[in-house]
Design an enzyme around this catalytic site. Structure first.
Site, PDB file in Angstrom:
ATOM      1  N   ASP A 122       1.236  -1.440  -0.364  1.00  0.00           N
ATOM      2  CA  ASP A 122       0.114   0.587   0.252  1.00  0.00           C
ATOM      3  C   ASP A 122       1.152   0.607  -0.196  1.00  0.00           C
ATOM      4  OD1 ASP A 122      -2.283   1.457  -0.171  1.00  0.00           O
ATOM      5  OD2 ASP A 122      -2.202   1.498   2.135  1.00  0.00           O
ATOM      6  N   HIS A 129      -3.740  13.705   0.523  1.00  0.00           N
ATOM      7  CA  HIS A 129      -3.895  12.889   1.578  1.00  0.00           C
ATOM      8  C   HIS A 129      -2.528  13.322   3.060  1.00  0.00           C
ATOM      9  CE1 HIS A 129      -5.050  10.159   4.132  1.00  0.00           C
ATOM     10  NE2 HIS A 129      -4.303   9.326   3.874  1.00  0.00           N
ATOM     11  N   ARG A 138       0.425  15.419  12.972  1.00  0.00           N
ATOM     12  CA  ARG A 138       2.207  15.788  13.603  1.00  0.00           C
ATOM     13  C   ARG A 138       1.793  17.815  13.732  1.00  0.00           C
ATOM     14  NH1 ARG A 138       3.066  11.473  10.269  1.00  0.00           N
ATOM     15  NH2 ARG A 138       3.069  13.097   8.643  1.00  0.00           N
ATOM     16  N   GLU A 195     -10.574   4.557   3.429  1.00  0.00           N
ATOM     17  CA  GLU A 195      -9.546   4.806   2.717  1.00  0.00           C
ATOM     18  C   GLU A 195      -9.727   4.616   1.307  1.00  0.00           C
ATOM     19  OE1 GLU A 195      -5.541   3.893   4.070  1.00  0.00           O
ATOM     20  OE2 GLU A 195      -5.701   5.250   5.513  1.00  0.00           O
ATOM     21  N   GLU A 197      -8.665   4.260  -2.262  1.00  0.00           N
ATOM     22  CA  GLU A 197      -7.971   3.951  -3.311  1.00  0.00           C
ATOM     23  C   GLU A 197      -8.041   3.108  -4.005  1.00  0.00           C
ATOM     24  OE1 GLU A 197      -4.173   2.063  -0.630  1.00  0.00           O
ATOM     25  OE2 GLU A 197      -5.042   2.890   0.954  1.00  0.00           O
ATOM     26  N   ASP A 229      -8.932   0.559   1.750  1.00  0.00           N
ATOM     27  CA  ASP A 229      -8.191  -0.093   3.115  1.00  0.00           C
ATOM     28  C   ASP A 229      -9.051   0.625   3.899  1.00  0.00           C
ATOM     29  OD1 ASP A 229      -5.762  -0.756   3.965  1.00  0.00           O
ATOM     30  OD2 ASP A 229      -4.888   1.726   3.713  1.00  0.00           O
ATOM     31  N   GLN A 236      -4.219   1.818  15.212  1.00  0.00           N
ATOM     32  CA  GLN A 236      -3.495   2.819  14.252  1.00  0.00           C
ATOM     33  C   GLN A 236      -2.581   3.838  14.996  1.00  0.00           C
ATOM     34  OE1 GLN A 236      -4.651   4.438  10.410  1.00  0.00           O
ATOM     35  NE2 GLN A 236      -2.852   4.916   9.910  1.00  0.00           N
ATOM     36  N   LYS A 249      -4.404  -2.047  10.092  1.00  0.00           N
ATOM     37  CA  LYS A 249      -4.673  -1.535   8.739  1.00  0.00           C
ATOM     38  C   LYS A 249      -5.422  -3.516   8.035  1.00  0.00           C
ATOM     39  CE  LYS A 249      -3.977   2.529   7.353  1.00  0.00           C
ATOM     40  NZ  LYS A 249      -4.762   2.815   6.199  1.00  0.00           N
ATOM     41  N   THR A 345      -4.694   6.138  -0.505  1.00  0.00           N
ATOM     42  CA  THR A 345      -5.671   7.277   0.195  1.00  0.00           C
ATOM     43  C   THR A 345      -5.466   8.652  -1.052  1.00  0.00           C
ATOM     44  OG1 THR A 345      -6.527   6.553   2.232  1.00  0.00           O
ATOM     45  CG2 THR A 345      -7.958   8.678   1.617  1.00  0.00           C
TER      46      THR A 345
HETATM   47 MN    MN Z   1      -4.442   2.504   2.847  1.00  0.00          MN
END
Ligand code: MN
Length: 411
Positions: A122, A129, A138, A195, A197, A229, A236, A249, A345
């Site tokens: 992945d 994203h 952060r 997610e 994707e 996903d 996480q 995940k 994503t």
């Molecule tokens: Mn993903």
């Protein structure tokens, strides 16, 4: 694209037009899975065509429960099968017109994972994203980590838990520790997310030590699918330092059943975003390597119909598939037919194009409403998430159908 006319009746706006002809694995009740090509609301049974001598491939390749052996024959052959089917569905005096056994309605079959997935990777290739997540987790000022514009960031995922669209998923249990807790607790995930994707299927393997260049990468890509996903954000968040995603995940990822070939998507190529600073030479590429594929996510509860909660586009990807494959193999890591590489994503700049609930609800701070008026920040039990995608140009549509999954309570 030359205009083609098929004698098969196809509903207006069908994803499975004569220009598409994606491959999948289906089964009728009580019968073994086998390979087919989608056309409109029907499936062309490839083993029937092969038995009639209409394809240059032995029928045994289409009687497998996965497409790996067929794909391994190489693009020269697999492309010819697709074009032969296209010709048989367009010519006036087609021998298929009298063979109704070659056609099966999609509503009458069960779809299966189209490939046996050997390895799954992945990526994390949408700059929007990665920026959104960086801002939340952060530093809002320096959201992107220093490596992001130099490396297509990725991690090795779990192939065993990739499931076909329509598979119900139980809410995962796991370790969670929020900032106000001294020690972690074991509980059902409270921040379950999707997610949005796309994934590509490796169509040609390499040997250990070989590298794939961006120039040759397309030869190694058989086709694309929609990919959800599923992500447990609370699990996480606690586990991901310092080695990255793991159990948050690996409980499940869902895949759409029809593999749309890279060749069918060729008319929808577009230029990708400008990459600044310039990337290292092995990541440089020529021409158009992004694809204009419109994507949509909808959510429904038991008591509400579908509410569209995101509209995005595959063309937004900062790193394209050719760069991902070049990077993946630059150290000599071999890839195999049937490997799945997911994009990460797919978010756009606009809030309405965010590809996860983490972003849509901004970490749970901004609830949104479903059609029945109920509020959501993350996925609740018995909610269904459905992703759809298609490319369209000059009235010619090449689509993916959908990938859908319902979340059930924890086991
Ligand atoms: Mn993903």
């Amino acid at each position: 694209m030359a205009k083609l006319k098929t004698w098969v009746s196809i509903p207006k706006n069908s994803d499975f037009s004569i220009y598409n002809l994606p491959f999948g694995i289906f089964s009728l009740k009580g019968d073994r899975p086998r390979a087919g090509i989608a056309i409109g609301e029907q499936i062309v049974d490839l083993s029937v065509l092969a038995n009639l001598g209409l394809l240059e491939v032995n029928a045994s390749y289409f009687k497998n429960s996965a497409l790996n052996d067929f794909i391994s024959l190489g693009k020269k052959i697999t492309n010819k099968v697709r074009l032969d089917v296209q010709r048989l569905l367009t010519i006036e005096n087609s021998p298929l017109k009298i063979h109704s056994a070659a056609f099966i309605f999609q509503k009458d079959v069960k779809m299966h994972l189209p490939i046996h997935v050997g390895d799954y990777t992945d990526f994390y290739s949408s700059i929007e994203h990665a920026t959104n997540v960086g801002k939340m987790f952060r530093d809002p000022e320096n959201a992107l980590l220093p490596n992001w514009r130099h490396i297509p960031i990725g991690y090795h995922g779990r192939a065993s838990s990739i499931v076909i669209s329509g598979t119900n998923i139980h809410r995962p249990m796991g370790q969670v520790k929020t900032n106000d807790m001294k020690v972690p607790v074991f509980k059902a995930s409270g921040n379950l997310d999707f997610e949005l994707e796309m994934g590509f299927i490796v169509g040609k393997g390499t040997n250990l030590g070989e590298r794939i260049s961006t120039k040759n990468a397309a030869e190694h890509i058989f086709g694309l699918v929609l990919f959800n996903d599923w992500s447990a954000r609370d699990i996480q968040k606690w586990e991901y330092v310092p080695l990255g995603p793991f159990l948050g995940k690996s409980f499940a990822s869902s895949m759409s059943p029809w593999i749309v070939t890279l060749e069918a998507l060729a008319p929808f190529k577009v230029q990708g975003p400008l990459q600044k600073p310039e990337v290292l030479s092995y990541l440089q590429y020529e021409g158009e390597n992004n694809y204009d594929i419109k994507l949509e996510v909808s959510m429904s509860s038991q008591s509400s119909g579908d509410t569209v909660i995101s509209t995005s586009n595959f063309k937004f990807m900062y790193w394209n598939m050719m760069q991902q494959l070049a990077h993946h193999t630059v150290n000599g890591c071999n890839v195999n037919v049937g490997d799945v590489m997911a994009s990460g994503t797919i978010s756009g700049k606009d809030e309405s194009s965010f590809g996860s609930l983490l972003e849509i609800s901004w970490g749970g701070k901004k609830p949104f409403k479903l059609k029945d008026g109920s509020e959501r920040t993350f996925i609740e039990d018995n909610d269904t998430v459905t992703m759809r995608g298609f490319a369209e140009k000059e009235g010619k549509r090449v689509g993916f159908g959908e990938v859908s999954g319902t979340i059930l309570p924890s086991k």
